[in-house]
Motif scaffolding. Structure first.
Motif, PDB file in Angstrom:
ATOM      1  N   ASP A   1       1.334   2.188   1.655  1.00 30.23           N
ATOM      2  CA  ASP A   1       1.420   0.573   1.218  1.00 30.23           C
ATOM      3  C   ASP A   1      -0.594   1.015   0.251  1.00 30.23           C
ATOM      4  O   ASP A   1      -0.359   0.607  -0.537  1.00 30.23           O
ATOM      5  CB  ASP A   1       1.050  -0.052   2.073  1.00 30.23           C
ATOM      6  CG  ASP A   1       2.801  -0.149   2.421  1.00 30.23           C
ATOM      7  OD1 ASP A   1       3.988   0.412   1.958  1.00 30.23           O
ATOM      8  OD2 ASP A   1       2.764  -0.664   3.748  1.00 30.23           O
ATOM      9  N   GLU A   2      -1.266   1.166   0.649  1.00 35.56           N
ATOM     10  CA  GLU A   2      -2.254   1.936  -0.241  1.00 35.56           C
ATOM     11  C   GLU A   2      -2.573   1.986  -0.817  1.00 35.56           C
ATOM     12  O   GLU A   2      -3.042   1.831  -1.943  1.00 35.56           O
ATOM     13  CB  GLU A   2      -3.338   2.005   1.698  1.00 35.56           C
ATOM     14  CG  GLU A   2      -4.131   1.022   2.709  1.00 35.56           C
ATOM     15  CD  GLU A   2      -4.879   1.302   2.886  1.00 35.56           C
ATOM     16  OE1 GLU A   2      -6.024   1.484   2.524  1.00 35.56           O
ATOM     17  OE2 GLU A   2      -4.626   1.042   4.515  1.00 35.56           O
TER      18      GLU A   2
ATOM     19  N   PHE B   1       0.264   3.304  -3.430  1.00 32.36           N
ATOM     20  CA  PHE B   1       0.634   3.025  -4.402  1.00 32.36           C
ATOM     21  C   PHE B   1       0.631   2.076  -4.537  1.00 32.36           C
ATOM     22  O   PHE B   1       1.371   2.181  -6.039  1.00 32.36           O
ATOM     23  CB  PHE B   1       1.857   3.424  -3.887  1.00 32.36           C
ATOM     24  CG  PHE B   1       2.126   5.179  -4.000  1.00 32.36           C
ATOM     25  CD1 PHE B   1       3.292   6.035  -4.645  1.00 32.36           C
ATOM     26  CD2 PHE B   1       2.649   6.175  -2.029  1.00 32.36           C
ATOM     27  CE1 PHE B   1       2.810   7.764  -4.616  1.00 32.36           C
ATOM     28  CE2 PHE B   1       2.548   6.534  -1.925  1.00 32.36           C
ATOM     29  CZ  PHE B   1       3.029   7.791  -3.299  1.00 32.36           C
ATOM     30  N   GLU B   2      -0.208   1.402  -4.205  1.00 38.14           N
ATOM     31  CA  GLU B   2       0.299  -0.892  -4.234  1.00 38.14           C
ATOM     32  C   GLU B   2      -1.499  -0.661  -4.146  1.00 38.14           C
ATOM     33  O   GLU B   2      -2.029  -2.125  -4.553  1.00 38.14           O
ATOM     34  CB  GLU B   2       1.139  -2.054  -2.985  1.00 38.14           C
ATOM     35  CG  GLU B   2       2.020  -1.290  -3.032  1.00 38.14           C
ATOM     36  CD  GLU B   2       3.238  -2.063  -2.015  1.00 38.14           C
ATOM     37  OE1 GLU B   2       2.427  -2.901  -1.628  1.00 38.14           O
ATOM     38  OE2 GLU B   2       4.359  -1.581  -1.368  1.00 38.14           O
TER      39      GLU B   2
ATOM     40  N   ARG C   1      -4.077  -0.849  -6.622  1.00 35.03           N
ATOM     41  CA  ARG C   1      -3.279  -1.009  -8.382  1.00 35.03           C
ATOM     42  C   ARG C   1      -3.559  -2.462  -8.313  1.00 35.03           C
ATOM     43  O   ARG C   1      -3.348  -3.129  -9.285  1.00 35.03           O
ATOM     44  CB  ARG C   1      -3.174  -0.306  -9.065  1.00 35.03           C
ATOM     45  CG  ARG C   1      -4.239   1.352  -9.059  1.00 35.03           C
ATOM     46  CD  ARG C   1      -5.465   1.002  -9.688  1.00 35.03           C
ATOM     47  NE  ARG C   1      -6.619   2.405  -9.715  1.00 35.03           N
ATOM     48  CZ  ARG C   1      -7.731   2.096  -9.396  1.00 35.03           C
ATOM     49  NH1 ARG C   1      -8.325   0.869  -9.737  1.00 35.03           N
ATOM     50  NH2 ARG C   1      -8.656   3.020  -9.743  1.00 35.03           N
ATOM     51  N   THR C   2      -1.838  -3.033  -7.374  1.00 35.29           N
ATOM     52  CA  THR C   2      -1.818  -4.202  -7.349  1.00 35.29           C
ATOM     53  C   THR C   2      -1.871  -5.404  -6.982  1.00 35.29           C
ATOM     54  O   THR C   2      -2.107  -6.621  -7.644  1.00 35.29           O
ATOM     55  CB  THR C   2      -0.043  -4.043  -7.400  1.00 35.29           C
ATOM     56  OG1 THR C   2      -0.140  -3.598  -5.868  1.00 35.29           O
ATOM     57  CG2 THR C   2       0.585  -3.006  -8.112  1.00 35.29           C
ATOM     58  N   TYR C   3      -2.738  -5.019  -5.785  1.00 33.65           N
ATOM     59  CA  TYR C   3      -3.736  -5.767  -4.539  1.00 33.65           C
ATOM     60  C   TYR C   3      -4.860  -6.580  -5.839  1.00 33.65           C
ATOM     61  O   TYR C   3      -5.312  -5.904  -6.756  1.00 33.65           O
ATOM     62  CB  TYR C   3      -4.224  -5.508  -3.727  1.00 33.65           C
ATOM     63  CG  TYR C   3      -3.855  -4.483  -2.389  1.00 33.65           C
ATOM     64  CD1 TYR C   3      -3.335  -3.318  -2.094  1.00 33.65           C
ATOM     65  CD2 TYR C   3      -2.168  -5.731  -2.519  1.00 33.65           C
ATOM     66  CE1 TYR C   3      -2.528  -2.980  -0.692  1.00 33.65           C
ATOM     67  CE2 TYR C   3      -1.406  -4.903  -1.317  1.00 33.65           C
ATOM     68  CZ  TYR C   3      -1.312  -4.187  -1.146  1.00 33.65           C
ATOM     69  OH  TYR C   3      -0.028  -3.330   0.562  1.00 33.65           O
TER      70      TYR C   3
ATOM     71  N   LYS D   1       5.865   7.275  -8.725  1.00 33.75           N
ATOM     72  CA  LYS D   1       7.009   6.672  -8.563  1.00 33.75           C
ATOM     73  C   LYS D   1       8.309   7.595  -8.199  1.00 33.75           C
ATOM     74  O   LYS D   1       8.791   7.659  -6.960  1.00 33.75           O
ATOM     75  CB  LYS D   1       7.894   6.465  -9.690  1.00 33.75           C
ATOM     76  CG  LYS D   1       7.489   4.356  -9.335  1.00 33.75           C
ATOM     77  CD  LYS D   1       8.128   3.326 -10.719  1.00 33.75           C
ATOM     78  CE  LYS D   1       7.743   1.895 -11.096  1.00 33.75           C
ATOM     79  NZ  LYS D   1       8.389   1.391 -11.846  1.00 33.75           N
TER      80      LYS D   1
ATOM     81  N   GLU E   1       6.481   8.983  -5.204  1.00 36.24           N
ATOM     82  CA  GLU E   1       6.132   8.185  -4.298  1.00 36.24           C
ATOM     83  C   GLU E   1       7.060   8.010  -2.688  1.00 36.24           C
ATOM     84  O   GLU E   1       6.428   8.207  -2.049  1.00 36.24           O
ATOM     85  CB  GLU E   1       6.207   6.467  -4.810  1.00 36.24           C
ATOM     86  CG  GLU E   1       6.282   5.705  -3.485  1.00 36.24           C
ATOM     87  CD  GLU E   1       6.467   4.304  -4.168  1.00 36.24           C
ATOM     88  OE1 GLU E   1       6.391   2.985  -3.747  1.00 36.24           O
ATOM     89  OE2 GLU E   1       6.275   4.054  -5.225  1.00 36.24           O
TER      90      GLU E   1
ATOM     91  N   ARG F   1       5.373   9.157   0.468  1.00 33.06           N
ATOM     92  CA  ARG F   1       5.718   7.794   2.076  1.00 33.06           C
ATOM     93  C   ARG F   1       5.738   8.885   3.293  1.00 33.06           C
ATOM     94  O   ARG F   1       5.410   8.381   3.967  1.00 33.06           O
ATOM     95  CB  ARG F   1       6.066   6.795   1.550  1.00 33.06           C
ATOM     96  CG  ARG F   1       5.357   5.573   0.330  1.00 33.06           C
ATOM     97  CD  ARG F   1       6.451   4.691  -0.031  1.00 33.06           C
ATOM     98  NE  ARG F   1       5.774   3.726  -0.890  1.00 33.06           N
ATOM     99  CZ  ARG F   1       5.342   2.290  -0.015  1.00 33.06           C
ATOM    100  NH1 ARG F   1       4.954   2.713   0.986  1.00 33.06           N
ATOM    101  NH2 ARG F   1       4.842   1.201  -1.279  1.00 33.06           N
TER     102      ARG F   1
END
Length: 498
Positions: free
Chosen positions: A212-213, A215-216, A218-220, A304, A307, A311
């Motif tokens: 989660d950290e 791959f996501e 940049r979205t936080y 993607k 990913e 993961r």
């Protein structure tokens, strides 16, 4: 007043952090009061007169010997007692030998004995094994030998001095040991066991959250990213600096008698082997954490594609470490983490295949370096996780952990459907060599399985029981393992509620 309030807050924090510290403080006070009674109160009669002023050695022994854990107290107490006995005995012998040479040569011989003994004992203190276990004893040996051999008393006074000194040391040491063991004991072995379990849980949490950290990130929002990274950093950083605590706890645990689930000759050295591998994994995680928000981020499209194996590598490694932690915490033998290791290794192969397919041809060189370094670190973590699981298995075998209890009754009963029953089945895609079956359960069987609507399980071919006389098929939960991928030659079962 502000300074006083700050001291009170600090005292409250220290007490709340580990309430055993407050109990230990009271235990030391009780031990000091007990040994002081030999000197201050007359009801002890001749016993008090025998000790005299030397009773203060008992008080000094309590102050320097009483440690937080039972193992540390036993280590210091036995070191001090044996060193006092040996040092006093050798000093008496040296004094007797020197007295035979006459008044002129006697001081020269005594000085020579002290020099040789102190120099040799001090040099021996540098030996790693001696320094780790008997350093305090060597120090007391030098002190006792020097004090007694160089005293100016007559022979009979020297003997009385050595005897009273040894007696008071024994009184103080025994008081400390008895209170430490029988009054709210703190076991170093239990602390080492709990520390290792906690470290495994800490790393497991990071690995399960890494996907989660990474791959996501940049979205936080910026604040959320910083807070989450700081929280994870604070958790695994403690593992990096745990070596000194683990070494000292293992050293003290060797001195402790059998207690609780820790029997005689418990394999404390194997704990250090597991702890060393855990720290190696923590160092990889420390390096991996720096790439979560690296400035050289690859494109979202390529991310993607990578990913899923990324993961799975981190998630399955985290699950394997969590299972090892549970096995160690409950002190049971388990092989449930093997399937997670197999899955993580399978993800490594899948990621390697993707990288060889030319997916990174259009990636900038610096971005590729960042990505390949992350892949290499994850691959190292997968390998170290396998080593950790193997070391935990060796520890379980050496410590004779108990096997998991097998249920006496089947937890899942797969009944034949009556002719009037209706239901629906979902097909399962299988690979070559797999055996796949769809099982339909009625509402009466719902309570026998988990609350999830559907769940994937794997049963080895030889674990399926034959049909019983009443036409029922029974599956034991000891034969069930939850997996993400079904290995070859296994029976995939999807349980549906109808």
């Amino acid at each position: 007043m502000e300074k006083l309030r700050e001291i009170v807050r600090e005292g409250r924090r220290v007490g709340e952090e580990d309430p055993r510290r407050i109990v230990h403080s009271f235990k030391v006070g009780v031990a000091l009061v007990l040994v002081s009674s030999f000197y201050y109160y007359q009801p002890f009669g001749p016993f008090t007169d025998y000790f005299g002023i030397n009773a203060m050695w008992a008080v000094m022994t309590v102050v320097v010997v009483f440690e937080f854990s039972v193992g540390a107290t036993l280590s210091k107490g036995l070191n001090r007692g044996v060193a006092t006995l040996v040092g006093g005995g050798l000093a008496l012998g040296a004094h007797q030998l020197a007295s035979l040479s006459g008044r002129t040569i006697e001081p020269i011989l005594l000085a020579t004995f002290v020099f040789v003994t102190a120099a040799l004992a001090t040099f021996v203190r540098f030996f790693p094994r001696v320094k780790a276990t008997f350093d305090y004893g060597m120090l007391i040996f030098i002190l006792t030998f020097s004090l007694i051999s160089l005293s100016q008393f007559r022979d009979e006074e020297i003997l009385d001095l050595a005897e009273s000194r040894l007696s008071t040391v024994l009184v103080g040491g025994v008081s400390c040991i008895l209170i430490s063991i029988f009054v709210c004991p703190v076991w170093a072995g239990q602390d080492l066991h709990s520390l290792l379990v906690s470290n495994l849980d800490t790393l497991s949490h990071f690995l399960q959250e890494f996907g989660d950290e990474y791959f996501e990130a940049r979205t936080y929002g910026n604040i959320k990213v910083v807070e989450k990274r700081r929280r994870n950093l604070e958790r695994y950083k403690s593992v990096l600096n745990s070596k000194s605590d683990e070494d000292s706890l293992a050293n003290f645990a060797k001195w402790e008698p059998p207690h609780g689930k820790f029997g005689f000759r418990h394999p404390w050295k194997q704990y250090l082997v597991v702890a060393a591998l855990v720290r190696q994994c923590a160092h990889r995680i420390d390096a991996l954490n720096s790439y979560i928000n690296s400035d050289f981020q690859i494109s979202i499209d390529i991310k993607k594609k990578l990913e899923e194996p990324f993961r799975r590598m981190s998630l399955e490694s985290g699950k394997a470490m969590k299972e090892a932690s549970i096995s160690l915490k409950k002190m049971t033998k388990s092989s449930s983490y093997d399937i997670h290791i197999i899955n993580s290794q399978s993800a490594c192969k899948a990621l390697s295949t993707l990288l060889k397919s030319g997916i990174l041809n259009d990636v900038e060189p610096l971005q590729m370096v960042s990505l390949l370094t992350t892949v290499s670190l994850l691959n190292d973590i997968v390998n170290i996780t396998e080593k950790i699981s193997e070391s935990v298995r060796e520890l379980a075998s050496a410590a004779r952990f108990r096997n998991k209890m097998k249920p006496t009754e089947p937890s899942v009963s797969l009944k034949k459907l009556d002719s009037g029953s209706t239901g629906c089945a979902m097909p399962i895609n299988s690979r070559d060599g797999d055996h796949v079956v769809t099982i339909l359960l009625s509402d009466d069987d719902k309570d026998d399985i988990d609350d999830d609507d559907t769940s994937n399980i794997v049963l080895d071919d030889d674990t399926i029981n034959e049909k019983s006389e009443d036409g029922e098929i029974h599956v034991q939960t000891s034969c069930v393992r939850e997996v993400g991928m079904m290995p070859e030659h296994s029976l995939g079962v999807r349980i549906l509620q109808i």
